[in-house]
Design an enzyme around this catalytic site. Structure first.
Site, PDB file in Angstrom:
ATOM      1  N   LEU A  49       4.664   4.185 -18.830  1.00 44.82           N
ATOM      2  CA  LEU A  49       4.143   4.390 -17.476  1.00 44.82           C
ATOM      3  C   LEU A  49       2.802   3.694 -17.255  1.00 44.82           C
ATOM      4  O   LEU A  49       2.402   3.429 -16.132  1.00 44.82           O
ATOM      5  CB  LEU A  49       3.938   5.890 -17.197  1.00 44.82           C
ATOM      6  CG  LEU A  49       5.039   6.661 -16.491  1.00 44.82           C
ATOM      7  CD1 LEU A  49       4.591   8.098 -16.271  1.00 44.82           C
ATOM      8  CD2 LEU A  49       5.386   6.024 -15.149  1.00 44.82           C
ATOM      9  N   GLY A  50       2.108   3.434 -18.372  1.00 40.68           N
ATOM     10  CA  GLY A  50       0.820   2.754 -18.252  1.00 40.68           C
ATOM     11  C   GLY A  50      -0.301   3.684 -17.821  1.00 40.68           C
ATOM     12  O   GLY A  50      -0.070   4.863 -17.552  1.00 40.68           O
ATOM     13  N   GLU A  68       1.902  14.052  -8.977  1.00 36.25           N
ATOM     14  CA  GLU A  68       0.851  13.311  -8.293  1.00 36.25           C
ATOM     15  C   GLU A  68       0.108  12.385  -9.249  1.00 36.25           C
ATOM     16  O   GLU A  68      -0.256  11.270  -8.894  1.00 36.25           O
ATOM     17  CB  GLU A  68      -0.131  14.268  -7.607  1.00 36.25           C
ATOM     18  CG  GLU A  68       0.453  14.989  -6.411  1.00 36.25           C
ATOM     19  CD  GLU A  68       0.906  14.039  -5.300  1.00 36.25           C
ATOM     20  OE1 GLU A  68       0.387  12.914  -5.221  1.00 36.25           O
ATOM     21  OE2 GLU A  68       1.794  14.424  -4.516  1.00 36.25           O
ATOM     22  N   GLN A  86      -0.805   4.770  -8.885  1.00 35.90           N
ATOM     23  CA  GLN A  86      -0.620   3.401  -9.396  1.00 35.90           C
ATOM     24  C   GLN A  86       0.779   3.096  -9.910  1.00 35.90           C
ATOM     25  O   GLN A  86       0.977   2.098 -10.594  1.00 35.90           O
ATOM     26  CB  GLN A  86      -1.628   3.086 -10.531  1.00 35.90           C
ATOM     27  CG  GLN A  86      -3.039   2.983 -10.033  1.00 35.90           C
ATOM     28  CD  GLN A  86      -3.995   3.809 -10.859  1.00 35.90           C
ATOM     29  OE1 GLN A  86      -3.615   4.818 -11.434  1.00 35.90           O
ATOM     30  NE2 GLN A  86      -5.235   3.379 -10.909  1.00 35.90           N
ATOM     31  N   TYR A 131      -8.122  13.707  -3.734  1.00 37.26           N
ATOM     32  CA  TYR A 131      -6.736  13.479  -3.331  1.00 37.26           C
ATOM     33  C   TYR A 131      -5.776  14.446  -4.049  1.00 37.26           C
ATOM     34  O   TYR A 131      -4.979  15.136  -3.422  1.00 37.26           O
ATOM     35  CB  TYR A 131      -6.310  12.026  -3.610  1.00 37.26           C
ATOM     36  CG  TYR A 131      -4.831  11.880  -3.525  1.00 37.26           C
ATOM     37  CD1 TYR A 131      -4.211  11.778  -2.281  1.00 37.26           C
ATOM     38  CD2 TYR A 131      -4.031  11.934  -4.665  1.00 37.26           C
ATOM     39  CE1 TYR A 131      -2.838  11.722  -2.181  1.00 37.26           C
ATOM     40  CE2 TYR A 131      -2.657  11.874  -4.580  1.00 37.26           C
ATOM     41  CZ  TYR A 131      -2.065  11.759  -3.338  1.00 37.26           C
ATOM     42  OH  TYR A 131      -0.711  11.726  -3.233  1.00 37.26           O
ATOM     43  N   CYS A 180       7.408  -0.438  13.886  1.00 35.28           N
ATOM     44  CA  CYS A 180       6.961   0.342  15.046  1.00 35.28           C
ATOM     45  C   CYS A 180       8.140   0.686  15.959  1.00 35.28           C
ATOM     46  O   CYS A 180       8.114   1.696  16.654  1.00 35.28           O
ATOM     47  CB  CYS A 180       5.908  -0.431  15.827  1.00 35.28           C
ATOM     48  SG  CYS A 180       4.498  -0.896  14.816  1.00 35.28           S
ATOM     49  N   CYS A 230       9.405   3.914  14.701  1.00 36.69           N
ATOM     50  CA  CYS A 230       8.387   4.849  14.214  1.00 36.69           C
ATOM     51  C   CYS A 230       8.297   6.072  15.133  1.00 36.69           C
ATOM     52  O   CYS A 230       8.205   5.935  16.345  1.00 36.69           O
ATOM     53  CB  CYS A 230       7.040   4.148  14.150  1.00 36.69           C
ATOM     54  SG  CYS A 230       5.705   5.268  13.688  1.00 36.69           S
ATOM     55  N   ASP A 281      -4.389   8.922   0.637  1.00 34.56           N
ATOM     56  CA  ASP A 281      -4.086   7.921  -0.392  1.00 34.56           C
ATOM     57  C   ASP A 281      -3.899   6.588   0.336  1.00 34.56           C
ATOM     58  O   ASP A 281      -4.187   6.498   1.533  1.00 34.56           O
ATOM     59  CB  ASP A 281      -2.853   8.318  -1.217  1.00 34.56           C
ATOM     60  CG  ASP A 281      -1.567   8.219  -0.408  1.00 34.56           C
ATOM     61  OD1 ASP A 281      -1.645   8.127   0.840  1.00 34.56           O
ATOM     62  OD2 ASP A 281      -0.483   8.239  -1.012  1.00 34.56           O
ATOM     63  N   CYS A 284       0.218   5.884  18.772  1.00 30.90           N
ATOM     64  CA  CYS A 284      -0.442   4.993  17.804  1.00 30.90           C
ATOM     65  C   CYS A 284      -1.249   3.927  18.540  1.00 30.90           C
ATOM     66  O   CYS A 284      -0.693   3.060  19.202  1.00 30.90           O
ATOM     67  CB  CYS A 284       0.600   4.349  16.898  1.00 30.90           C
ATOM     68  SG  CYS A 284      -0.114   3.134  15.791  1.00 30.90           S
TER      69      CYS A 284
HETATM   70  S1  SF4 Z   1       2.084   4.292  12.753  1.00 27.71           S
HETATM   71 FE1  SF4 Z   1       1.701   2.799  14.360  1.00 27.71          FE
HETATM   72  S2  SF4 Z   1       1.549   0.838  13.293  1.00 27.71           S
HETATM   73 FE2  SF4 Z   1       2.512   2.276  11.885  1.00 27.71          FE
HETATM   74  S3  SF4 Z   1       4.713   1.930  12.186  1.00 27.71           S
HETATM   75 FE3  SF4 Z   1       4.065   3.631  13.514  1.00 27.71          FE
HETATM   76  S4  SF4 Z   1       3.639   2.670  15.465  1.00 27.71           S
HETATM   77 FE4  SF4 Z   1       3.662   1.050  13.943  1.00 27.71          FE
END
Ligand code: SF4
Length: 334
Positions: A79-80, A36, A41, A119, A198, A201, A137, A207
């Protein structure tokens, strides 16, 4: 939103699509911690070989604690962000001294260690200890901002609160570590900043951003820190005691009325302001400088007075005068 469905869909998707990464083959809290910190970064592909070498050289908290700072930095070289390595080293030494080399299960004890913020503590807690601890994150922030249509700009207190609340809610249930990693993985591979997929997804059905077709608007970006400083000159050109007003075509005040203005300071800028609007007038003197702050700009406006003005005078509706124009007119009155 049906939280259960969202959770389930993420876990099923993660089971099928997770990338095989070395730190995902272990639940050793020390290894999760190292990964982690390295991943902060730094891109996943860059981290993989470093992680493998580092774990070979320092396979346990005890081994890392014994190493000198030079040795640790040498393994980190390339790695910085070397402060991360020093903090990791300090944190691991504390774990060895205070907890006999066992990373504490208690979240407060973990967060009190050097280099461990909310985090990292959550990542170790959920992945290594199977605890329902949230993480946020950059990837998670983007996904949750879209799923819940969070309107507050990223990084603002309101957005932080909403994100941690939602992350805390969704992590509750079985397999919290996988759930957190699923959110991160979705953000890294599907819900990317500029081209979210999307269409493929797994949580598109719940969403908010996708349903409202706002996935490209969200999350709202952090406002830029320092507003740009812009110099301007405005001319209050009087005709029979009244100032001529023109309709602005500038990007800042498009459509609003005010005294003619141009970018720059000095009499040349004042003359340009008049010429741009085909106004002729006798410039008298500079009477004031006013400051006006907009979201991304800080305007420093010289106010010039002119008399014997000739040219078109646009008569605005009363609400069509910009705030800045009011300031300029008020300044010229004195
Ligand atoms: S979380 Fe929502 S905005 Fe992101 S890819 Fe899935 S459907 Fe699209």
């Amino acid at each position: 939103l049906r939280g259960g469905n969202l959770r389930e869909a993420l876990l099923v998707w993660y089971g099928a699509h997770r990338r095989d990464l070395p730190w995902r083959r272990t639940r050793d809290p020390y290894a999760v911690w190292v990964s982690e910190i390295m991943l902060q970064q730094t891109r996943v592909e860059t981290v993989v070989p470093y992680f493998d070498r580092f774990m070979q050289r320092f396979p346990s908290a005890a081994a890392l604690a014994e190493a000198s700072e030079d040795e640790v930095l040498e393994s980190w070289s390339g790695l910085g962000y070397y402060r991360r390595a020093r903090m990791l080293h300090a944190g691991v030494r504390e774990v060895v001294e205070r907890y006999g080399g066992e990373v504490p299960r208690d979240p407060d004890a973990r967060r009190a260690l050097p280099g461990i913020g909310r985090y990292t503590a959550g990542a170790i807690g959920s992945i290594a200890f199977d605890r329902e601890e949230p993480i946020v994150d950059g990837n998670v922030a983007r996904v949750l901002s879209r799923v819940h249509a969070i309107e507050a700009p990223l990084g603002s207190p309101a957005s932080e609160r909403a994100l941690w609340d939602h992350a805390g809610h969704i992590v509750r249930g079985p397999r919290p570590g996988d759930l957190n990693q699923a959110l991160m993985e979705l953000g890294a591979t599907i819900c990317t900043p500029s081209a979210p997929r999307c269409d493929i997804c797994p949580i598109a059905h719940t969403c908010r951003a996708q349903i409202d077709r706002r996935q490209h608007e969200l999350p709202i970006a952090k406002p830029r820190r320092a507003p740009k400083h812009v110099k301007m000159a405005a001319v209050v050109a009087l005709r029979q005691g009244r100032a001529l007003l023109v309709k602005s075509s500038s990007e800042l005040f498009r459509g609003l009325y005010g005294p003619p203005s141009a970018e720059g300071h000095g009499i040349e800028a004042a003359e340009r302001a008049l010429a741009d609007h085909a106004i002729r007038a006798r410039i008298d003197r500079k009477v004031a400088t006013v400051e006006h702050v907009l979201t991304h700009r800080r305007l420093e406006v010289e106010v010039w007075r002119a008399t014997h003005a000739r040219g078109r005078n646009d008569t605005p509706a009363s609400h069509g005068i910009s705030k800045l124009a009011r300031k300029i007119l008020a300044a010229a009155d004195h």
